[in-house]
Design an enzyme around this catalytic site. Structure first.
Site, short mmCIF file in Angstrom:
data_model
loop_
_atom_site.label_atom_id
_atom_site.label_comp_id
_atom_site.label_asym_id
_atom_site.label_seq_id
_atom_site.Cartn_x
_atom_site.Cartn_y
_atom_site.Cartn_z
N ASP A 520 -4.68 -110.09 -10.69
CA ASP A 520 -5.21 -111.13 -11.56
C ASP A 520 -6.02 -110.47 -12.67
O ASP A 520 -6.35 -109.28 -12.60
CB ASP A 520 -6.13 -112.07 -10.77
CG ASP A 520 -5.35 -112.92 -9.78
OD1 ASP A 520 -4.18 -113.22 -10.06
OD2 ASP A 520 -5.92 -113.28 -8.74
N ASP A 819 -6.88 -115.53 -5.63
CA ASP A 819 -8.18 -116.14 -5.30
C ASP A 819 -8.07 -117.63 -5.02
O ASP A 819 -9.00 -118.21 -4.45
CB ASP A 819 -9.19 -115.91 -6.42
CG ASP A 819 -8.66 -116.35 -7.78
OD1 ASP A 819 -7.64 -117.07 -7.82
OD2 ASP A 819 -9.25 -115.97 -8.81
N ASP A 823 -2.44 -119.52 -4.11
CA ASP A 823 -2.00 -118.12 -4.07
C ASP A 823 -1.59 -117.69 -2.66
O ASP A 823 -1.07 -116.58 -2.48
CB ASP A 823 -3.12 -117.19 -4.56
CG ASP A 823 -3.29 -117.25 -6.07
OD1 ASP A 823 -2.28 -117.46 -6.77
OD2 ASP A 823 -4.43 -117.09 -6.55
#
Length: 1098
Positions: A520, A819, A823
């Site tokens: 990310d 997070d 996901d």
């Protein structure tokens, strides 16, 4: 050897039960099954636990449905004014003693429903329903008076409801009892709690009083093993038991042959040696247990946001008490049973309790929340009513035993190595025993004494048995699989210090093989400390880092008012009192940045929120990429606000506000101008958001909030600085053969700017947006995926597709960060799932293999380094153990065949085993990683664990050391000039001493498999230095002071120096061996070349 280890191959993540059973059945040569398989999952017990869990979930599911059906029945009876019939039915089918049971409500409803399903009862119901007219209100009031009389203990503490009544009401989800208590406000009043401020911790009743009366939010766990139990397990080694039996027989027979006290020397020496082996083994195992227990405690440290004393604060889940006001957000796990106070689109997943995957909406009509549920969407506040074992989740957890986790591929592989090496060692040990025995019998026959046996002869044969058993102990490398556990435990402990929590053992091991990291952006590559840096409004770009006056002067009052409404009304952030008493903004980093900006503009958040009434909210998520809210003015007019991804919100707009507050049509020219602004902001690595609103003429809005007809207010540019050291960490990954890909929901221009700044996006790299990526065909994917370095405007589905393609099509070892709740599929699909510890949700953490506690990309690099270190350290230990085993077994066998005796005694062989099995593992398997590891390519597990270089070193060192020892065994007297009656004892002691120093220097040699410089970083390996020094000291004591028990004699200083010198020559032999060229294998499946070997690798 790899072809013999096919039965010992498993997948790192979720291996099949068939593969697990296969290797267990193949591991046949085991000295101590209890110790070898202590860290191995009991498949039969796991199946029983899973079946038990399903049964409990089914009971909970049925109970929930029965309760709902029964309550609906009660509602129906209310219309007929026949609720009294229901009570009669319950009283008639439930024994009086069961009415006091903990499960009275569930059982009574269950029994009543089953009887009602009978046609005869239905007919009776129909007849009696018109004759019974007990009012529902009076029945409820009577039930409350009878069932909720609380004990004196609760009343004296200031409570008006006890724990059992709360637990029964929540589990039965009894809305009527809740209404009788005047709802959640009435329950809070009876618990002495303010729903706004939470528990007051400085007034009575204090937190410890609540914990004493209502219970702790923990459940009983299985007690840990004691040190004595580990010692008992270590003593279950069959070879040690045989040695103890031999020691006892030796004492008995020695009493007749040699007399007292000489008869006890051999027996006591063997017994003491076994004792030291058991104690050292137990100490090592117990230390591992402590490390894993610390890991488990860290894994159980979960925090939840509560209100106490009017302040928001994070507390450990285990510290929750009844009466706490808990704040729940998407991705959280409900930490206790409770009642909803208020919520926004709160959806929960109760599959962990009932097995039902369909999300359930929690509202004021259905306000009950059960511990173990997971929040899928929305947010809310909850009043805790039951904790610990008074919840269904707590009882479920207490009922189920901890079954541990599956073994890692490296553990399984080394079980295979130990099995096959053990078979060879066992065979040679038997041959050694036969050689000694046959030679002994032949000599007796030659001397015509075959039929004349004395106790000394039997002692001699017994000694052969003991020597053979001791050889088996050394030959079977029982410590190999346990060395992996030791190395993993050490690495996990060090990673914890580096702010990374490893949840599954295989994660640390597999990370050394990772070839791709999908990371990310927000919080991982950046600091997650967001601030509004620029804003475009009314055709002007404003730099937003000034004061409130300077910012306010650039915007007209009418436009400023709409801007503040767009910020304050459409937000999930809150301004609350922090633990220190000061004001704190709670919310996501983006929400906090916007709210701080609104306050900087001089806005009054509290006044704005009180002025308007929120009617409907559509929270932001990774699929919508926007948040919308519908509010009502005091005069009843409605207005919708929307904010989110700039291009998405811009597409919803058809008007724009000018500097005078007038609404102008959003022409194509103006739309292009806005897009230029968005792209310019993105090119400066700013995260862009658009704010918009829409006036709604109708007084009601059915369904979703409108998605078109909005007026664009502003474009916001938010700065999120790059973390220090990220660029160098990315370069480290690239040098280590690891591709870094950035997967983000941001605008593609912002994503590309950040990726270039971090060194992720190169000139020949590809940046794509999620929708375009999803639309590609499988054939196009095969071409594009290897080039993709940035995936922008992506959803969790895009991340899952990318991970799947990399793993399945390109056979990459993929680590992925995540997070959010959505996901979870990508985290489970990846070889290694990495969750964020700060920004990550509880759902993401539960599905991850490791948790990055500081959300820092540098921490991922540390995990890669330690993963490689674990693999290479175990390789070092395997090379060391096999070298020692080969030399020991072959030297004993050759000596037995030629001379009819073995120079090494039982005690000496046990000392060798102690050095190799326990101390060697401690020294080599726990070496810290060096930066050089990140200059090599990923570990190639497909190539085979024991490499060609290792086999070269093992057999080369084995042949050299064997030749030296055999030479001294047969010609040592002449070479050393020994004579006299003690010449044999001195020679055997010298050989034993030389052999030990061979192993000491071999241990140092094994620090490097291919490189010549084995001293690099030696002083960083303090455990190796301590172990080496300890072995030297104990060897000195054994030779010089324990001769009676160890069968040694004192050596002169010249022989000591000669032993050390000859032992050190194995280091020169290692240099020569590493100069031998090996054919380099460049055709690995992963496409990487083998690591350099030979003199060029020095």
């Amino acid at each position: 050897m790899e072809k013999f280890l096919k039965d010992f191959e498993i997948q790192p993540k979720e291996p099949s039960d068939e593969a697990l059973r296969r290797w267990r059945s193949a591991a046949t040569i085991v000295k101590n099954r209890r110790r070898r398989f202590r860290m191995v999952t009991d498949l039969h017990r796991r199946a029983e636990v899973e079946a038990k869990k399903r049964q409990i979930q089914e009971k909970i599911r049925i109970a929930l449905y029965v309760n709902q059906a029964a309550l609906q029945f009660i509602d129906g009876m209310m219309n007929l004014k026949s609720i009294g019939l229901y009570i009669l039915l319950v009283n008639s089918v439930i024994p009086r003693e069961e009415m006091k049971s903990e499960y009275y409500v569930i059982r009574s409803l269950d029994h009543a429903l089953l009887h009602i399903l009978d046609w005869n009862w239905l007919f009776t119901l129909f007849v009696l329903s018109f004759g019974i007219s007990i009012s529902f209100v009076s029945c409820s009031a009577a039930g409350i008076r009878q069932s909720y009389d609380i004990s004196t203990e609760f009343r004296l503490a200031g409570f008006e409801i006890d724990a059992d009544k709360l637990s029964l009401m929540i589990e039965a989800q009894n809305r009527h009892d809740l209404e009788a208590f005047k709802g959640v406000e009435g329950i809070a009043r009876r618990l002495s709690v303010s729903l706004d401020k939470g528990i007051c911790t400085i007034e009575q009743p204090l937190l410890p009083v609540r914990q004493k009366l209502y219970g702790l939010n923990i459940w009983k766990e299985k007690p840990s093993k004691s040190f004595l139990l580990f010692a008992w397990e270590a003593l279950q080694d069959s070879t040690l038991i045989i040695l103890l039996v031999c020691a006892i027989i030796s004492v008995v027979l020695g009493a007749f042959a040699e007399g007292w006290p000489k008869c006890i020397y051999d027996g006591i020496s063997i017994t003491l040696s076994v004792f030291f082996v058991v104690m050292l083994t137990a100490s090592s195992d117990y230390q591992q247990l402590v490390q894993f227990q610390n890991l488990e405690q860290e894994k159980k440290k979960k925090y939840v946001l509560v209100s106490r004393d009017g302040q928001r604060q994070k507390v450990l889940v285990r510290d929750l008490v009844v009466g706490d006001v808990v704040h729940l957000y998407s991705g959280d796990q409900v930490p206790a049973d409770g009642i909803l106070i208020s919520g926004i689109n709160l959806l929960v997943d109760e599959s962990s309790l009932s097995g039902e995957s369909e999300p359930v909406k929690i509202s004021t009509e259905s306000p009950f929340l059960l511990s173990g549920m997971k929040v899928q969407d929305g947010s809310g506040r909850m009043l805790v009513t039951s904790v610990g074992v008074r919840t269904s989740w707590g009882r479920l957890m207490e009922t189920l035993d901890e079954i541990g986790e599956d073994e890692t591929p490296l553990q399984v592989m080394l079980n295979g190595v130990a099995t096959y090496i053990g078979k060879i060692g066992l065979f040679i040990s038997i041959l050694t025993f036969l050689a000694l025995t046959v030679r002994f019998l032949v000599e007796k026959a030659i001397q015509n004494q075959f039929l004349e046996w004395s106790s000394s002869d039997i002692l001699e044969l017994l000694n052969y048995v003991a020597v053979a058993v001791a050889l088996v102990i050394v030959a079977i490398p029982e410590g190999l699989p346990l060395a992996v556990t030791l190395s993993l435990a050490f690495a996990i402990q060090k990673l914890m210090n580096d702010r990374l929590l490893v949840r599954h053992l295989y994660a640390c091991e597999t990370m050394g093989s990772v070839t791709c990291i999908c990371t990310d952006k927000t919080g991982t590559l950046t600091t997650n400390n967001m601030v509004v840096e620029k804003m475009w409004i009314s055709d002007k770009v404003i730099f937003c880092m000034g004061t409130a006056d300077s910012l306010g002067s650039t915007i007209s009052l009418s436009v400023l008012d709409i801007l503040l409404q767009s910020i304050f009304q459409n937000t999930e952030a809150e301004v609350v009192r922090g633990k220190g008493g000061g004001k704190t903004i709670m919310g996501t980093p983006t929400e906090r940045a916007l709210l701080e900006f609104g306050l900087l503009l001089g806005g009054n958040f509290k006044a704005q929120r009180q002025q308007f009434r929120v009617l409907k909210i559509e929270p932001f998520n990774s699929f919508r990429k926007k948040m919308s809210v519908l509010v009502a003015y005091p005069d009843g007019e409605l207005r919708a606000f929307c904010k989110g991804a700039s291009e998405i919100v811009l597409e919803m707009c058809d008007k724009i506000i000018d500097s005078n507050g007038e609404f102008l049509p959003l022409s194509e020219e103006r739309r292009d101008t806005v897009m230029v602004v968005i792209n310019n902001f993105s090119g400066e690595a700013l995260r862009t958001l658009c704010l918009a609103f829409r006036n709604i003429e109708s007084t009601t809005v059915e369904g979703e909030i409108p998605n078109d007809g909005y007026t664009l207010v502003a474009v916001i540019g938010i700065k999120d600085p790059i973390r220090p050291g990220v660029k160098s960490a990315v370069q480290t990954c690239l040098a280590a053969g690891i591709t870094v890909r950035m997967v983000t929901g941001d605008n593609i221009h912002t994503a590309k700017a950040i990726a270039k700044e971090c060194g992720i996006l190169t000139n020949d790299g590809l940046a794509l947006e999620g929708p375009e990526f999803r639309s590609k065909s499988p054939a196009e994917m095969k071409v594009l995926v290897p080039k993709i370095q940035v995936l922008a405007r992506s959803t969790p589905i895009d991340k899952h597709i990318l991970v799947t393609c990399l793993r399945d099509e390109f056979r990459e070892k993929v680590a992925v960060t995540g997070d959010g709740t959505n996901d979870a599929p990508a985290l489970k699909k990846a070889d290694i799932g990495l969750s964020m510890g700060i920004a990550g949700t509880e759902v993401a953490r539960e599905n991850a293999d490791a948790i990055i506690l500081d959300d820092n990309f540098n921490t991922i690099v540390n995990l890669v380094k330690w993963g490689r270190a674990v693999y290479i350290n175990v390789q070092k230990f395997v090379q060391y153990q096999l070298t020692v085993s080969v030399v020991t077994v072959m030297f004993s066998f050759v000596s037995a065949c030629i001379s009819g005796s073995v120079p090494l005694t039982v005690v000496q062989l046990l000392w060798v085993n102690l050095i190799v099995d326990s101390l060697g593992a401690l020294a080599l398997a726990t070496e810290p990683p060096s930066d050089e590891l990140m200059k090599e390519l990923p570990v190639r597990q497909a190539e085979g664990f024991i490499t060609k270089s290792m086999w070269r070193n093992i057999f080369g060192q084995g042949i050299y050391q064997l030749a030296v020892l055999v030479f001294f065994n047969f010609d040592g007297k002449q070479v050393l000039g020994l004579s006299g009656s003690d010449a044999d004892d001195i020679l055997n002691t010298f050989i034993f001493n030389t052999f030990i120093f061979f192993e000491i220097f071999t241990e140092i040699n094994c620090r490097e498999v291919d490189r010549l410089n084995v001293f690099r970083g030696l002083f960083n390996s303090w455990k190796l230095l301590v172990v080496t020094a300890s072995v030297v000291v104990f060897q000195l004591i054994i030779v010089e002071f324990l001769g009676t028990f160890a069968n040694t004699v004192q050596l002169s200083w010249q022989l000591w120096l000669l032993s050390i010198f000859i032992g050190s020559t194995c280091m020169l032999a290692a240099v020569v061996l590493k100069w031998i060229p090996l054919k380099r294998d460049v055709s690995h499946r992963d496409g990487y070349e083998a690591l350099p070997c030979g003199p060029d690798s020095a």
